[in-house]
Design an enzyme around this catalytic site. Structure first.
Site, PDB file in Angstrom:
ATOM      1  N   ARG A 120       0.363  -0.466 -14.613  1.00 29.91           N
ATOM      2  CA  ARG A 120       0.596  -1.263 -13.414  1.00 29.91           C
ATOM      3  C   ARG A 120      -0.016  -2.656 -13.569  1.00 29.91           C
ATOM      4  O   ARG A 120       0.587  -3.655 -13.165  1.00 29.91           O
ATOM      5  CB  ARG A 120      -0.014  -0.563 -12.199  1.00 29.91           C
ATOM      6  CG  ARG A 120       0.084  -1.388 -10.919  1.00 29.91           C
ATOM      7  CD  ARG A 120      -0.519  -0.655  -9.735  1.00 29.91           C
ATOM      8  NE  ARG A 120      -0.397  -1.429  -8.512  1.00 29.91           N
ATOM      9  CZ  ARG A 120      -0.613  -0.959  -7.289  1.00 29.91           C
ATOM     10  NH1 ARG A 120      -0.978   0.300  -7.135  1.00 29.91           N
ATOM     11  NH2 ARG A 120      -0.478  -1.735  -6.238  1.00 29.91           N
ATOM     12  N   ASN A 129       8.150   4.801  -7.177  1.00 29.28           N
ATOM     13  CA  ASN A 129       8.730   3.458  -7.296  1.00 29.28           C
ATOM     14  C   ASN A 129       9.266   3.185  -8.696  1.00 29.28           C
ATOM     15  O   ASN A 129       8.765   3.744  -9.668  1.00 29.28           O
ATOM     16  CB  ASN A 129       7.668   2.413  -6.951  1.00 29.28           C
ATOM     17  CG  ASN A 129       7.482   2.262  -5.455  1.00 29.28           C
ATOM     18  OD1 ASN A 129       8.449   2.265  -4.698  1.00 29.28           O
ATOM     19  ND2 ASN A 129       6.244   2.132  -5.020  1.00 29.28           N
ATOM     20  N   HIS A 141      12.292  -2.034  -0.481  1.00 34.21           N
ATOM     21  CA  HIS A 141      11.479  -3.244  -0.686  1.00 34.21           C
ATOM     22  C   HIS A 141      12.312  -4.521  -0.617  1.00 34.21           C
ATOM     23  O   HIS A 141      11.908  -5.560  -1.131  1.00 34.21           O
ATOM     24  CB  HIS A 141      10.688  -3.169  -1.998  1.00 34.21           C
ATOM     25  CG  HIS A 141       9.586  -2.159  -1.947  1.00 34.21           C
ATOM     26  ND1 HIS A 141       8.699  -1.973  -2.989  1.00 34.21           N
ATOM     27  CD2 HIS A 141       9.223  -1.265  -0.983  1.00 34.21           C
ATOM     28  CE1 HIS A 141       7.836  -1.013  -2.665  1.00 34.21           C
ATOM     29  NE2 HIS A 141       8.147  -0.577  -1.453  1.00 34.21           N
ATOM     30  N   TYR A 179       7.605  -7.157   1.541  1.00 38.30           N
ATOM     31  CA  TYR A 179       7.968  -7.495   0.161  1.00 38.30           C
ATOM     32  C   TYR A 179       8.912  -8.691   0.064  1.00 38.30           C
ATOM     33  O   TYR A 179       9.126  -9.207  -1.032  1.00 38.30           O
ATOM     34  CB  TYR A 179       8.601  -6.279  -0.527  1.00 38.30           C
ATOM     35  CG  TYR A 179       7.607  -5.178  -0.797  1.00 38.30           C
ATOM     36  CD1 TYR A 179       6.890  -5.131  -1.986  1.00 38.30           C
ATOM     37  CD2 TYR A 179       7.359  -4.195   0.152  1.00 38.30           C
ATOM     38  CE1 TYR A 179       5.962  -4.130  -2.231  1.00 38.30           C
ATOM     39  CE2 TYR A 179       6.434  -3.190  -0.073  1.00 38.30           C
ATOM     40  CZ  TYR A 179       5.736  -3.162  -1.266  1.00 38.30           C
ATOM     41  OH  TYR A 179       4.810  -2.180  -1.494  1.00 38.30           O
TER      42      TYR A 179
END
Length: 421
Positions: free
Chosen positions: A90, A145, A195, A242
Protein backbone atom coordinates in the site's frame (compact mmCIF):
# COMPACT_ATOMS: atom_id res chain seq x y z
CA UNK A 1 -25.72 -19.51 10.13
CA UNK A 2 -22.00 -19.73 9.47
CA UNK A 3 -20.18 -16.64 8.25
CA UNK A 4 -16.61 -16.85 6.93
CA UNK A 5 -14.32 -13.83 6.78
CA UNK A 6 -11.38 -14.19 4.39
CA UNK A 7 -8.72 -11.79 5.55
CA UNK A 8 -10.03 -12.26 9.07
CA UNK A 9 -6.66 -11.34 10.56
CA UNK A 10 -7.27 -7.71 9.64
CA UNK A 11 -7.18 -5.41 12.65
CA UNK A 12 -10.50 -4.06 11.41
CA UNK A 13 -12.30 -7.40 11.81
CA UNK A 14 -13.40 -6.63 15.41
CA UNK A 15 -15.45 -3.75 13.97
CA UNK A 16 -17.42 -6.35 12.00
CA UNK A 17 -17.73 -8.60 15.05
CA UNK A 18 -18.95 -5.68 17.15
CA UNK A 19 -21.58 -5.00 14.50
CA UNK A 20 -22.75 -8.61 14.65
CA UNK A 21 -22.82 -8.54 18.46
CA UNK A 22 -25.03 -5.46 18.44
CA UNK A 23 -27.50 -6.80 15.89
CA UNK A 24 -28.34 -10.27 17.09
CA UNK A 25 -31.98 -9.86 16.12
CA UNK A 26 -31.21 -9.05 12.48
CA UNK A 27 -28.48 -11.58 11.69
CA UNK A 28 -28.76 -15.09 13.08
CA UNK A 29 -25.08 -16.04 13.15
CA UNK A 30 -23.91 -18.87 15.37
CA UNK A 31 -20.45 -19.46 13.90
CA UNK A 32 -17.90 -17.00 12.55
CA UNK A 33 -14.70 -18.33 11.01
CA UNK A 34 -11.77 -15.98 10.47
CA UNK A 35 -9.51 -17.19 7.65
CA UNK A 36 -6.03 -15.74 7.29
CA UNK A 37 -2.58 -17.09 6.38
CA UNK A 38 -0.99 -15.04 9.19
CA UNK A 39 -1.48 -17.27 12.23
CA UNK A 40 -0.28 -14.67 14.74
CA UNK A 41 -2.65 -11.97 13.58
CA UNK A 42 -5.70 -14.16 13.13
CA UNK A 43 -5.29 -15.72 16.57
CA UNK A 44 -4.96 -12.30 18.19
CA UNK A 45 -7.99 -10.95 16.34
CA UNK A 46 -9.97 -14.15 16.87
CA UNK A 47 -9.46 -14.22 20.63
CA UNK A 48 -10.47 -10.59 21.01
CA UNK A 49 -13.47 -11.10 18.73
CA UNK A 50 -14.74 -13.92 20.92
CA UNK A 51 -14.42 -11.73 24.00
CA UNK A 52 -16.43 -9.00 22.26
CA UNK A 53 -19.25 -11.47 21.58
CA UNK A 54 -19.14 -12.94 25.07
CA UNK A 55 -19.25 -9.48 26.64
CA UNK A 56 -22.30 -8.61 24.53
CA UNK A 57 -24.02 -11.86 25.46
CA UNK A 58 -24.00 -13.10 21.87
CA UNK A 59 -23.92 -16.92 21.54
CA UNK A 60 -21.85 -17.10 18.34
CA UNK A 61 -18.50 -18.86 18.46
CA UNK A 62 -15.41 -17.56 16.70
CA UNK A 63 -13.01 -19.99 15.06
CA UNK A 64 -9.74 -19.23 13.32
CA UNK A 65 -7.93 -21.10 10.58
CA UNK A 66 -5.27 -20.73 7.94
CA UNK A 67 -7.17 -23.12 5.68
CA UNK A 68 -9.63 -21.53 3.28
CA UNK A 69 -11.35 -24.84 2.65
CA UNK A 70 -11.93 -25.43 6.35
CA UNK A 71 -13.08 -21.89 6.88
CA UNK A 72 -15.71 -21.70 4.13
CA UNK A 73 -17.10 -25.23 4.34
CA UNK A 74 -20.79 -24.86 5.15
CA UNK A 75 -20.76 -21.07 5.10
CA UNK A 76 -23.90 -19.22 4.02
CA UNK A 77 -21.87 -16.12 3.16
CA UNK A 78 -18.19 -15.37 2.70
CA UNK A 79 -16.88 -11.86 3.20
CA UNK A 80 -13.59 -11.10 1.42
CA UNK A 81 -11.56 -8.24 2.88
CA UNK A 82 -7.95 -8.98 2.01
CA UNK A 83 -4.96 -6.83 1.14
CA UNK A 84 -2.39 -8.53 -1.08
CA UNK A 85 1.06 -7.26 -0.12
CA UNK A 86 -0.11 -5.68 3.13
CA UNK A 87 0.74 -2.14 4.16
CA UNK A 88 4.14 -2.37 2.47
CA UNK A 89 2.51 -2.68 -0.94
CA UNK A 90 0.00 0.00 0.00
CA UNK A 91 2.83 2.39 0.81
CA UNK A 92 4.22 1.83 -2.68
CA UNK A 93 0.79 2.47 -4.23
CA UNK A 94 0.59 5.75 -2.36
CA UNK A 95 4.03 7.02 -3.34
CA UNK A 96 5.41 5.77 -6.67
CA UNK A 97 2.99 7.83 -8.84
CA UNK A 98 4.38 11.07 -7.37
CA UNK A 99 7.45 10.82 -9.60
CA UNK A 100 5.18 11.58 -12.56
CA UNK A 101 3.18 14.24 -10.78
CA UNK A 102 0.22 11.90 -10.33
CA UNK A 103 -1.83 11.24 -7.22
CA UNK A 104 -0.81 8.27 -5.12
CA UNK A 105 -3.83 6.37 -3.82
CA UNK A 106 -4.61 2.75 -3.11
CA UNK A 107 -7.91 2.56 -4.99
CA UNK A 108 -7.63 4.91 -7.95
CA UNK A 109 -4.98 6.13 -10.38
CA UNK A 110 -1.75 4.19 -10.85
CA UNK A 111 -1.76 2.99 -7.25
CA UNK A 112 -5.27 1.63 -7.61
CA UNK A 113 -4.25 -0.21 -10.77
CA UNK A 114 -1.28 -1.77 -8.98
CA UNK A 115 -3.61 -3.01 -6.26
CA UNK A 116 -6.02 -4.42 -8.86
CA UNK A 117 -3.24 -6.30 -10.62
CA UNK A 118 -2.11 -7.89 -7.36
CA UNK A 119 -5.61 -8.58 -6.08
CA UNK A 120 -7.87 -9.81 -8.89
CA UNK A 121 -6.11 -13.17 -9.52
CA UNK A 122 -5.99 -13.91 -5.79
CA UNK A 123 -9.67 -13.12 -5.22
CA UNK A 124 -10.75 -15.16 -8.25
CA UNK A 125 -8.79 -18.16 -6.98
CA UNK A 126 -10.42 -17.80 -3.58
CA UNK A 127 -13.88 -17.50 -5.14
CA UNK A 128 -13.36 -20.63 -7.25
CA UNK A 129 -12.39 -22.57 -4.14
CA UNK A 130 -15.32 -21.16 -2.18
CA UNK A 131 -17.77 -22.29 -4.87
CA UNK A 132 -16.18 -25.75 -4.98
CA UNK A 133 -16.28 -26.24 -1.19
CA UNK A 134 -19.28 -24.22 -0.01
CA UNK A 135 -21.43 -24.63 -3.12
CA UNK A 136 -22.93 -22.50 -5.84
CA UNK A 137 -25.48 -20.88 -3.52
CA UNK A 138 -22.96 -19.27 -1.18
CA UNK A 139 -22.88 -15.49 -1.36
CA UNK A 140 -19.59 -13.63 -1.65
CA UNK A 141 -19.60 -10.12 -0.21
CA UNK A 142 -16.58 -8.30 -1.58
CA UNK A 143 -15.12 -5.49 0.50
CA UNK A 144 -11.69 -5.77 -1.15
CA UNK A 145 -10.46 -2.69 -3.03
CA UNK A 146 -10.68 -1.65 -5.77
CA UNK A 147 -14.22 -2.88 -5.10
CA UNK A 148 -15.69 -2.12 -8.53
CA UNK A 149 -12.97 -3.88 -10.52
CA UNK A 150 -12.78 -6.88 -8.18
CA UNK A 151 -16.57 -7.27 -8.10
CA UNK A 152 -16.79 -7.16 -11.89
CA UNK A 153 -14.13 -9.87 -12.08
CA UNK A 154 -16.22 -12.04 -9.74
CA UNK A 155 -19.48 -11.45 -11.60
CA UNK A 156 -17.89 -12.12 -15.00
CA UNK A 157 -16.85 -15.54 -13.71
CA UNK A 158 -20.39 -16.34 -12.61
CA UNK A 159 -19.91 -16.02 -8.87
CA UNK A 160 -22.78 -14.95 -6.60
CA UNK A 161 -21.14 -11.74 -5.52
CA UNK A 162 -22.05 -8.27 -4.35
CA UNK A 163 -19.54 -5.47 -3.79
CA UNK A 164 -19.71 -3.31 -0.68
CA UNK A 165 -18.20 0.03 0.34
CA UNK A 166 -18.85 2.17 3.42
CA UNK A 167 -18.94 5.56 1.64
CA UNK A 168 -22.70 5.59 1.08
CA UNK A 169 -23.73 4.40 4.53
CA UNK A 170 -21.37 6.94 6.09
CA UNK A 171 -23.05 9.79 4.22
CA UNK A 172 -26.50 8.34 4.93
CA UNK A 173 -25.76 8.33 8.66
CA UNK A 174 -24.45 11.88 8.55
CA UNK A 175 -27.47 13.07 6.58
CA UNK A 176 -29.81 11.45 9.10
CA UNK A 177 -28.16 13.25 12.01
CA UNK A 178 -28.21 16.59 10.22
CA UNK A 179 -31.88 16.18 9.29
CA UNK A 180 -32.74 14.80 12.74
CA UNK A 181 -34.37 11.69 11.32
CA UNK A 182 -33.54 8.02 11.55
CA UNK A 183 -30.61 7.07 9.34
CA UNK A 184 -32.60 4.25 7.72
CA UNK A 185 -35.30 6.78 6.82
CA UNK A 186 -32.85 8.46 4.41
CA UNK A 187 -32.80 6.93 0.91
CA UNK A 188 -29.84 8.10 -1.15
CA UNK A 189 -29.89 8.71 -4.89
CA UNK A 190 -26.35 7.35 -5.05
CA UNK A 191 -24.88 7.66 -8.54
CA UNK A 192 -21.62 6.46 -10.03
CA UNK A 193 -18.90 3.91 -9.44
CA UNK A 194 -17.03 2.77 -6.36
CA UNK A 195 -15.02 5.75 -5.06
CA UNK A 196 -16.44 7.86 -7.89
CA UNK A 197 -19.94 8.71 -6.71
CA UNK A 198 -22.32 11.54 -5.97
CA UNK A 199 -25.41 11.84 -3.80
CA UNK A 200 -27.95 13.48 -6.13
CA UNK A 201 -30.79 13.16 -3.64
CA UNK A 202 -31.58 12.36 -0.01
CA UNK A 203 -35.17 11.14 0.12
CA UNK A 204 -37.12 11.13 3.38
CA UNK A 205 -40.69 9.88 3.00
CA UNK A 206 -40.32 10.46 -0.73
CA UNK A 207 -39.28 14.11 -0.35
CA UNK A 208 -35.80 15.16 -1.48
CA UNK A 209 -34.12 16.85 1.49
CA UNK A 210 -30.75 17.35 -0.20
CA UNK A 211 -31.44 21.03 -1.06
CA UNK A 212 -32.17 21.61 2.64
CA UNK A 213 -28.92 19.89 3.64
CA UNK A 214 -26.91 22.03 1.25
CA UNK A 215 -28.66 25.21 2.35
CA UNK A 216 -28.32 24.68 6.09
CA UNK A 217 -25.14 22.61 6.41
CA UNK A 218 -23.04 23.70 3.45
CA UNK A 219 -19.88 24.40 5.44
CA UNK A 220 -20.02 21.11 7.30
CA UNK A 221 -20.56 19.07 4.15
CA UNK A 222 -17.84 20.97 2.31
CA UNK A 223 -15.36 20.07 5.02
CA UNK A 224 -16.48 16.44 5.18
CA UNK A 225 -15.99 15.72 1.47
CA UNK A 226 -13.12 18.19 0.81
CA UNK A 227 -14.91 20.14 -1.92
CA UNK A 228 -15.34 23.97 -1.99
CA UNK A 229 -18.67 25.34 -0.79
CA UNK A 230 -19.19 27.19 -4.06
CA UNK A 231 -18.91 23.96 -6.02
CA UNK A 232 -21.40 22.15 -3.79
CA UNK A 233 -23.88 24.99 -4.10
CA UNK A 234 -23.54 25.16 -7.89
CA UNK A 235 -23.69 21.40 -8.54
CA UNK A 236 -26.38 20.65 -5.95
CA UNK A 237 -24.84 17.27 -5.10
CA UNK A 238 -22.63 15.81 -2.37
CA UNK A 239 -19.70 13.91 -3.87
CA UNK A 240 -17.74 11.08 -2.35
CA UNK A 241 -14.67 12.07 -0.38
CA UNK A 242 -12.63 10.40 -3.14
CA UNK A 243 -13.70 12.94 -5.75
CA UNK A 244 -11.08 15.32 -4.35
CA UNK A 245 -8.48 13.25 -6.21
CA UNK A 246 -10.23 14.16 -9.46
CA UNK A 247 -11.46 17.69 -8.74
CA UNK A 248 -8.30 18.85 -6.90
CA UNK A 249 -5.70 16.49 -8.32
CA UNK A 250 -2.70 18.80 -8.31
CA UNK A 251 -3.46 20.11 -4.83
CA UNK A 252 -3.67 16.56 -3.54
CA UNK A 253 -0.34 15.60 -5.11
CA UNK A 254 1.34 18.60 -3.47
CA UNK A 255 -0.23 17.68 -0.14
CA UNK A 256 0.74 14.02 -0.41
CA UNK A 257 4.36 14.86 -1.09
CA UNK A 258 4.64 16.59 2.27
CA UNK A 259 2.49 14.28 4.38
CA UNK A 260 3.25 10.92 5.90
CA UNK A 261 1.78 8.12 3.75
CA UNK A 262 -1.49 6.76 5.05
CA UNK A 263 0.03 3.26 4.97
CA UNK A 264 2.56 4.29 7.63
CA UNK A 265 -0.16 5.77 9.81
CA UNK A 266 -2.26 2.62 9.50
CA UNK A 267 0.76 0.41 10.28
CA UNK A 268 1.24 2.25 13.58
CA UNK A 269 -2.47 1.95 14.38
CA UNK A 270 -2.40 -1.77 13.60
CA UNK A 271 0.55 -2.34 15.92
CA UNK A 272 -1.31 -0.54 18.71
CA UNK A 273 -4.50 -2.50 18.06
CA UNK A 274 -2.80 -5.89 18.05
CA UNK A 275 -1.34 -5.16 21.48
CA UNK A 276 -4.84 -4.34 22.72
CA UNK A 277 -6.32 -7.47 21.16
CA UNK A 278 -3.73 -9.64 22.90
CA UNK A 279 -4.77 -8.32 26.33
CA UNK A 280 -7.00 -11.08 27.79
CA UNK A 281 -8.79 -8.50 29.95
CA UNK A 282 -10.03 -6.40 27.02
CA UNK A 283 -13.57 -7.20 25.91
CA UNK A 284 -14.82 -3.94 24.39
CA UNK A 285 -13.98 -2.18 21.13
CA UNK A 286 -11.05 0.25 21.58
CA UNK A 287 -11.46 3.88 20.59
CA UNK A 288 -8.27 3.65 18.54
CA UNK A 289 -10.10 1.33 16.10
CA UNK A 290 -11.76 4.46 14.70
CA UNK A 291 -8.34 5.57 13.41
CA UNK A 292 -8.25 2.46 11.22
CA UNK A 293 -10.90 3.89 8.86
CA UNK A 294 -14.04 2.35 7.42
CA UNK A 295 -16.75 4.01 9.49
CA UNK A 296 -20.06 2.07 9.54
CA UNK A 297 -18.47 -0.81 7.61
CA UNK A 298 -19.82 -3.32 10.14
CA UNK A 299 -23.32 -1.94 9.91
CA UNK A 300 -23.33 -2.06 6.10
CA UNK A 301 -21.89 -5.59 6.02
CA UNK A 302 -24.30 -7.02 8.59
CA UNK A 303 -27.33 -5.49 6.89
CA UNK A 304 -26.24 -6.72 3.46
CA UNK A 305 -25.57 -10.29 4.61
CA UNK A 306 -28.97 -10.31 6.28
CA UNK A 307 -30.68 -9.20 3.08
CA UNK A 308 -28.90 -11.87 1.03
CA UNK A 309 -29.54 -14.77 3.40
CA UNK A 310 -32.58 -14.14 5.62
CA UNK A 311 -35.29 -14.79 3.03
CA UNK A 312 -37.40 -11.80 4.05
CA UNK A 313 -38.74 -8.92 1.93
CA UNK A 314 -36.30 -7.15 -0.35
CA UNK A 315 -34.23 -4.45 1.35
CA UNK A 316 -32.57 -1.35 -0.07
CA UNK A 317 -28.79 -1.02 0.07
CA UNK A 318 -26.14 0.87 -1.86
CA UNK A 319 -23.93 -1.82 -3.39
CA UNK A 320 -21.68 -2.58 -6.33
CA UNK A 321 -23.75 -4.42 -8.92
CA UNK A 322 -24.06 -5.00 -12.67
CA UNK A 323 -25.29 -1.95 -14.55
CA UNK A 324 -27.86 -3.82 -16.68
CA UNK A 325 -29.19 -0.66 -18.30
CA UNK A 326 -29.33 1.52 -15.18
CA UNK A 327 -26.95 4.00 -16.79
CA UNK A 328 -27.67 3.80 -20.55
CA UNK A 329 -24.26 5.26 -21.41
CA UNK A 330 -22.45 2.25 -19.90
CA UNK A 331 -22.27 -1.40 -21.03
CA UNK A 332 -24.60 -3.77 -19.21
CA UNK A 333 -21.68 -5.69 -17.68
CA UNK A 334 -20.12 -2.59 -16.13
CA UNK A 335 -20.23 -2.62 -12.32
CA UNK A 336 -21.81 0.49 -10.87
CA UNK A 337 -22.40 1.61 -7.30
CA UNK A 338 -26.06 2.40 -6.78
CA UNK A 339 -29.06 2.09 -4.52
CA UNK A 340 -30.43 -1.40 -5.13
CA UNK A 341 -33.01 -3.86 -3.91
CA UNK A 342 -31.39 -6.89 -2.28
CA UNK A 343 -32.88 -10.27 -1.41
CA UNK A 344 -32.08 -13.98 -1.70
CA UNK A 345 -31.71 -13.59 -5.47
CA UNK A 346 -29.10 -10.86 -5.18
CA UNK A 347 -28.97 -7.15 -5.91
CA UNK A 348 -30.84 -5.22 -8.58
CA UNK A 349 -30.24 -1.48 -9.17
CA UNK A 350 -33.18 0.85 -8.64
CA UNK A 351 -33.85 3.10 -11.67
CA UNK A 352 -32.48 6.64 -11.37
CA UNK A 353 -33.11 9.95 -13.11
CA UNK A 354 -30.85 10.52 -16.16
CA UNK A 355 -27.29 11.35 -15.16
CA UNK A 356 -26.13 14.86 -16.06
CA UNK A 357 -23.21 15.12 -18.53
CA UNK A 358 -20.94 16.70 -15.91
CA UNK A 359 -21.05 13.37 -14.08
CA UNK A 360 -21.75 10.83 -16.83
CA UNK A 361 -18.61 11.76 -18.76
CA UNK A 362 -16.32 11.03 -15.82
CA UNK A 363 -18.22 7.85 -15.00
CA UNK A 364 -17.88 6.61 -18.59
CA UNK A 365 -14.18 7.44 -18.82
CA UNK A 366 -13.39 5.73 -15.52
CA UNK A 367 -15.45 2.69 -16.52
CA UNK A 368 -13.36 2.38 -19.70
CA UNK A 369 -10.23 2.43 -17.54
CA UNK A 370 -11.71 -0.25 -15.24
CA UNK A 371 -12.39 -2.51 -18.24
CA UNK A 372 -8.77 -2.16 -19.36
CA UNK A 373 -7.53 -2.61 -15.79
CA UNK A 374 -9.38 -5.91 -15.45
CA UNK A 375 -8.01 -7.09 -18.79
CA UNK A 376 -4.48 -6.29 -17.58
CA UNK A 377 -5.12 -8.09 -14.29
CA UNK A 378 -6.38 -11.22 -16.06
CA UNK A 379 -4.02 -11.39 -19.02
CA UNK A 380 -0.94 -9.52 -17.82
CA UNK A 381 1.48 -7.61 -19.99
CA UNK A 382 3.27 -4.31 -19.53
CA UNK A 383 1.51 -2.75 -22.54
CA UNK A 384 -1.92 -3.59 -21.16
CA UNK A 385 -0.91 -1.85 -17.94
CA UNK A 386 0.20 1.23 -19.91
CA UNK A 387 -3.02 1.22 -21.95
CA UNK A 388 -5.12 1.15 -18.79
CA UNK A 389 -3.16 4.03 -17.29
CA UNK A 390 -3.48 6.07 -20.47
CA UNK A 391 -7.26 5.69 -20.26
CA UNK A 392 -7.41 6.76 -16.64
CA UNK A 393 -8.62 10.36 -16.16
CA UNK A 394 -5.93 10.92 -13.52
CA UNK A 395 -3.09 9.97 -15.89
CA UNK A 396 -4.17 10.43 -19.51
CA UNK A 397 -0.77 11.18 -21.09
CA UNK A 398 1.24 8.53 -22.89
CA UNK A 399 4.61 9.60 -21.48
CA UNK A 400 3.28 9.40 -17.94
CA UNK A 401 1.41 6.17 -18.66
CA UNK A 402 4.55 4.50 -20.01
CA UNK A 403 6.75 5.66 -17.14
CA UNK A 404 4.19 4.65 -14.52
CA UNK A 405 3.64 1.27 -16.17
CA UNK A 406 7.35 0.48 -16.05
CA UNK A 407 7.58 1.53 -12.40
CA UNK A 408 4.42 -0.35 -11.42
CA UNK A 409 5.56 -3.60 -13.02
CA UNK A 410 9.04 -3.38 -11.53
CA UNK A 411 7.81 -2.60 -8.01
CA UNK A 412 5.14 -5.33 -8.06
CA UNK A 413 7.13 -7.99 -9.88
CA UNK A 414 6.92 -10.46 -6.97
CA UNK A 415 3.11 -10.41 -7.20
CA UNK A 416 2.82 -10.63 -11.00
CA UNK A 417 3.84 -14.04 -12.40
CA UNK A 418 3.85 -12.73 -15.99
CA UNK A 419 6.40 -10.03 -15.05
CA UNK A 420 9.03 -12.40 -13.68
CA UNK A 421 10.13 -14.05 -16.90
Amino acid sequence: MKLAVVGGGSTYTPELIDGIAGRRSTLDVDEIVLVDPDAYRVEAVGGFSQRLLDHAGHPARVKTTQSLEEGVDGASAVLIQLRVGGQRARRSDETFPHACGCVGQETTGAGGLAKALRTVPVVLDIADRVRKIAGDDTWIVNFTNPVGIVTRALLNEGHRAVGLCNVAINLQRQFGKLLQVGADDVKLVHTGLNHLSWERGALVDGVDRLPELLDQHLGYLSNEVSVPEEWLRRMNVVPSYYLKYFYAHDEQVTKQRTERPRADVVSDVEEELLKIYLDPERNTKPESLEKRGGAYYSEAAVQLVHALTAGGPAEEHVVNVRNDGTFPFLPDDAVIEARSTVDLKGAKPIPQPPVEPRFSGLIAATTAYEFLALEAALKGGRDRVADALLAHPLVGQYSKADTLADSLVQINREYLPWARG
